[in-house]
Design a protein around this motif. Sequence first.
Motif, PDB file in Angstrom:
ATOM      1  N   LEU A 162       0.823  -1.208   0.000  1.00  0.00           N
ATOM      2  CA  LEU A 162       0.000   0.000   0.000  1.00  0.00           C
ATOM      3  C   LEU A 162       0.859   1.261   0.000  1.00  0.00           C
ATOM      4  N   LEU A 163       1.944   1.238   0.769  1.00  0.00           N
ATOM      5  CA  LEU A 163       2.847   2.389   0.800  1.00  0.00           C
ATOM      6  C   LEU A 163       3.453   2.642  -0.577  1.00  0.00           C
ATOM      7  N   TRP A 164       3.861   1.575  -1.242  1.00  0.00           N
ATOM      8  CA  TRP A 164       4.406   1.700  -2.593  1.00  0.00           C
ATOM      9  C   TRP A 164       3.359   2.271  -3.549  1.00  0.00           C
ATOM     10  N   PHE A 165       2.158   1.692  -3.517  1.00  0.00           N
ATOM     11  CA  PHE A 165       1.103   2.141  -4.427  1.00  0.00           C
ATOM     12  C   PHE A 165       0.753   3.603  -4.177  1.00  0.00           C
ATOM     13  N   GLN A 166       0.684   3.986  -2.899  1.00  0.00           N
ATOM     14  CA  GLN A 166       0.324   5.364  -2.562  1.00  0.00           C
ATOM     15  C   GLN A 166       1.376   6.355  -3.047  1.00  0.00           C
ATOM     16  N   ASP A 167       2.650   5.988  -2.922  1.00  0.00           N
ATOM     17  CA  ASP A 167       3.709   6.914  -3.334  1.00  0.00           C
ATOM     18  C   ASP A 167       3.744   7.069  -4.850  1.00  0.00           C
ATOM     19  N   VAL A 168       3.616   5.954  -5.577  1.00  0.00           N
ATOM     20  CA  VAL A 168       3.601   6.048  -7.039  1.00  0.00           C
ATOM     21  C   VAL A 168       2.344   6.777  -7.507  1.00  0.00           C
ATOM     22  N   TYR A 169       1.239   6.594  -6.797  1.00  0.00           N
ATOM     23  CA  TYR A 169      -0.005   7.305  -7.112  1.00  0.00           C
ATOM     24  C   TYR A 169       0.205   8.815  -6.992  1.00  0.00           C
ATOM     25  N   ASN A 170       0.872   9.241  -5.926  1.00  0.00           N
ATOM     26  CA  ASN A 170       1.156  10.670  -5.739  1.00  0.00           C
ATOM     27  C   ASN A 170       2.149  11.184  -6.781  1.00  0.00           C
ATOM     28  N   MET A 171       3.042  10.308  -7.234  1.00  0.00           N
ATOM     29  CA  MET A 171       4.028  10.699  -8.238  1.00  0.00           C
ATOM     30  C   MET A 171       3.391  10.870  -9.620  1.00  0.00           C
ATOM     31  N   THR A 172       2.337  10.100  -9.890  1.00  0.00           N
ATOM     32  CA  THR A 172       1.692  10.112 -11.204  1.00  0.00           C
ATOM     33  C   THR A 172       0.807  11.355 -11.360  1.00  0.00           C
ATOM     34  N   PRO A 173       0.827  12.017 -12.530  1.00  0.00           N
ATOM     35  CA  PRO A 173      -0.052  13.180 -12.760  1.00  0.00           C
ATOM     36  C   PRO A 173      -1.522  12.800 -12.581  1.00  0.00           C
ATOM     37  N   PRO A 174      -2.335  13.672 -12.024  1.00  0.00           N
ATOM     38  CA  PRO A 174      -3.746  13.340 -11.754  1.00  0.00           C
ATOM     39  C   PRO A 174      -4.513  12.830 -12.974  1.00  0.00           C
ATOM     40  N   TYR A 175      -4.248  13.388 -14.150  1.00  0.00           N
ATOM     41  CA  TYR A 175      -4.978  12.987 -15.344  1.00  0.00           C
ATOM     42  C   TYR A 175      -4.590  11.596 -15.852  1.00  0.00           C
ATOM     43  N   ALA A 176      -3.519  11.017 -15.310  1.00  0.00           N
ATOM     44  CA  ALA A 176      -3.063   9.699 -15.768  1.00  0.00           C
ATOM     45  C   ALA A 176      -3.311   8.599 -14.741  1.00  0.00           C
ATOM     46  N   ARG A 177      -3.935   8.925 -13.624  1.00  0.00           N
ATOM     47  CA  ARG A 177      -4.101   7.937 -12.552  1.00  0.00           C
ATOM     48  C   ARG A 177      -5.198   6.916 -12.826  1.00  0.00           C
ATOM     49  N   GLU A 178      -6.110   7.236 -13.727  1.00  0.00           N
ATOM     50  CA  GLU A 178      -7.228   6.333 -14.016  1.00  0.00           C
ATOM     51  C   GLU A 178      -7.122   5.708 -15.414  1.00  0.00           C
ATOM     52  N   LYS A 179      -5.948   5.763 -16.002  1.00  0.00           N
ATOM     53  CA  LYS A 179      -5.774   5.150 -17.313  1.00  0.00           C
ATOM     54  C   LYS A 179      -5.970   3.640 -17.213  1.00  0.00           C
ATOM     55  N   LYS A 180      -6.567   3.060 -18.265  1.00  0.00           N
ATOM     56  CA  LYS A 180      -6.833   1.621 -18.276  1.00  0.00           C
ATOM     57  C   LYS A 180      -5.828   0.912 -19.182  1.00  0.00           C
ATOM     58  N   ASN A 181      -5.498  -0.323 -18.812  1.00  0.00           N
ATOM     59  CA  ASN A 181      -4.601  -1.128 -19.632  1.00  0.00           C
ATOM     60  C   ASN A 181      -5.407  -1.909 -20.665  1.00  0.00           C
ATOM     61  N   ASN A 182      -4.769  -2.844 -21.337  1.00  0.00           N
ATOM     62  CA  ASN A 182      -5.467  -3.614 -22.376  1.00  0.00           C
ATOM     63  C   ASN A 182      -6.595  -4.471 -21.815  1.00  0.00           C
ATOM     64  N   ALA A 183      -6.506  -4.816 -20.530  1.00  0.00           N
ATOM     65  CA  ALA A 183      -7.553  -5.609 -19.894  1.00  0.00           C
ATOM     66  C   ALA A 183      -8.699  -4.749 -19.380  1.00  0.00           C
ATOM     67  N   GLY A 184      -8.626  -3.433 -19.626  1.00  0.00           N
ATOM     68  CA  GLY A 184      -9.674  -2.528 -19.185  1.00  0.00           C
ATOM     69  C   GLY A 184      -9.639  -2.237 -17.696  1.00  0.00           C
ATOM     70  N   GLN A 185      -8.481  -2.408 -17.045  1.00  0.00           N
ATOM     71  CA  GLN A 185      -8.356  -2.209 -15.598  1.00  0.00           C
ATOM     72  C   GLN A 185      -7.646  -0.892 -15.299  1.00  0.00           C
TER      73      GLN A 185
END
Length: 409
Positions: free
Chosen positions: A193-216
């Motif tokens: 969770l700590l890793w995910f939270q830090d990378v989430y904060n590092m990622t620009p807000p407009y790119a945090r909900e991008k989906k991959n090929n599996a639609g996730q």
Amino acid sequence: MPTIYTELFTSLAKNPDAFNMEEKNLITRIKERIGRIFGMKGEPATEEDTDALKILKIVWKHATKRMSYDDIKDMLRGPSTTLDDGSVRYLSRVLFDAAEVGNTRFIAELLRTYHRLMIETNDDGHTIFHVAVMHRHQGVYNLLYEIAGSTKDSICQIPDTLDRNTLLHLVGKTSKEMTAKTYGASLLMQRELLWFQDVYNMTPPYAREKKNNAGQTPYELFSKENKELVSKGLDWMKDCMVVATLIVTVAFAVAFTVPGGYNQDHGLPIFTHQRAFLFFVIADAISLFTSSTSLLVFLTILTSGHGQRDFMYSLPKKLMIGILTLFISVAAMMVTFSASFFVLYHKGLKWVPILISIFATVPVIVFAALQFPLLVDMFRSMYDSSYLFNPKKHVLYPKTLKLHPKKST
């Protein structure tokens, strides 16, 4: 000549231990921490280069003088091979080999000269930071904190070639390296969770909900990958609860079976005036109360509903309280056991209770030795998470380093 460079750089890249500086001892670190608390300025920290780093600097300086940037890329990429499907794969990827094993100083030395290397991708479309995140090497990942905003944003948004996973998607996947070096399932969930939270904060807000090929989205992938880890974390706590239950049972029974029995005339214990008997009663009471507290804490964890985000702070805090009280109850139980022999043999054979008391310390020491790394790791994760992601520590551009970026872009 490039082949010789490639072999040498590959050998250095895969050996991160050769670049590690000698760690300061515990007393020195405590003195520095106390000095920072009281605002005291100590001697400036100086780190001497290791032999491997000295060799790297000499060879890298020699290579960059003789070769262009394209030649440098080809040299670091290594020789290629063509697969049956016609695709080209490279046998050696020096920078990515270093990122895979967490060789931060090697990577930093190369990036100081050529900034463009940080956005180079391997055959799977991963940058060195994608590789570092997948293998949970925070040293390499922390170099992102020293990079300018636009370049950093671009790196966070680069998708891989297979599943179109971004950096945030990749941190959502479970890591074998993290599983191998983390104590307990619940602490593993917290660290993920700590890793995910830090990378989430590092990622620009407009790119945090991008989906991959599996639609996730990244969080959907994270929830799916760590679904079983939640149940494993709770199962691990059940084992602790069983131990606490056994100690409660023993401590409660001992309270009514005092050594020497009771005086039939007035009902008081026979050895009630002995000092050792007082230790026996107090230690047994402490063991009963602390084991009961530990049992109730673990019971609260198991009976209340918890989601994945609760593993960040709430559950680890309760778990730390439960383990600490469990340790106190074990130590108090051994004191109770030893005190009973001092009560029975206070008039003779005093060597018997002394010998038994020495042996009684063994389980306490073993318990402390086995659980101490878990408690330290848990405490640091909750209250000192900056040691994991520490942007204040400059590795790529140290304050003492004078840069002359002739070939940087």
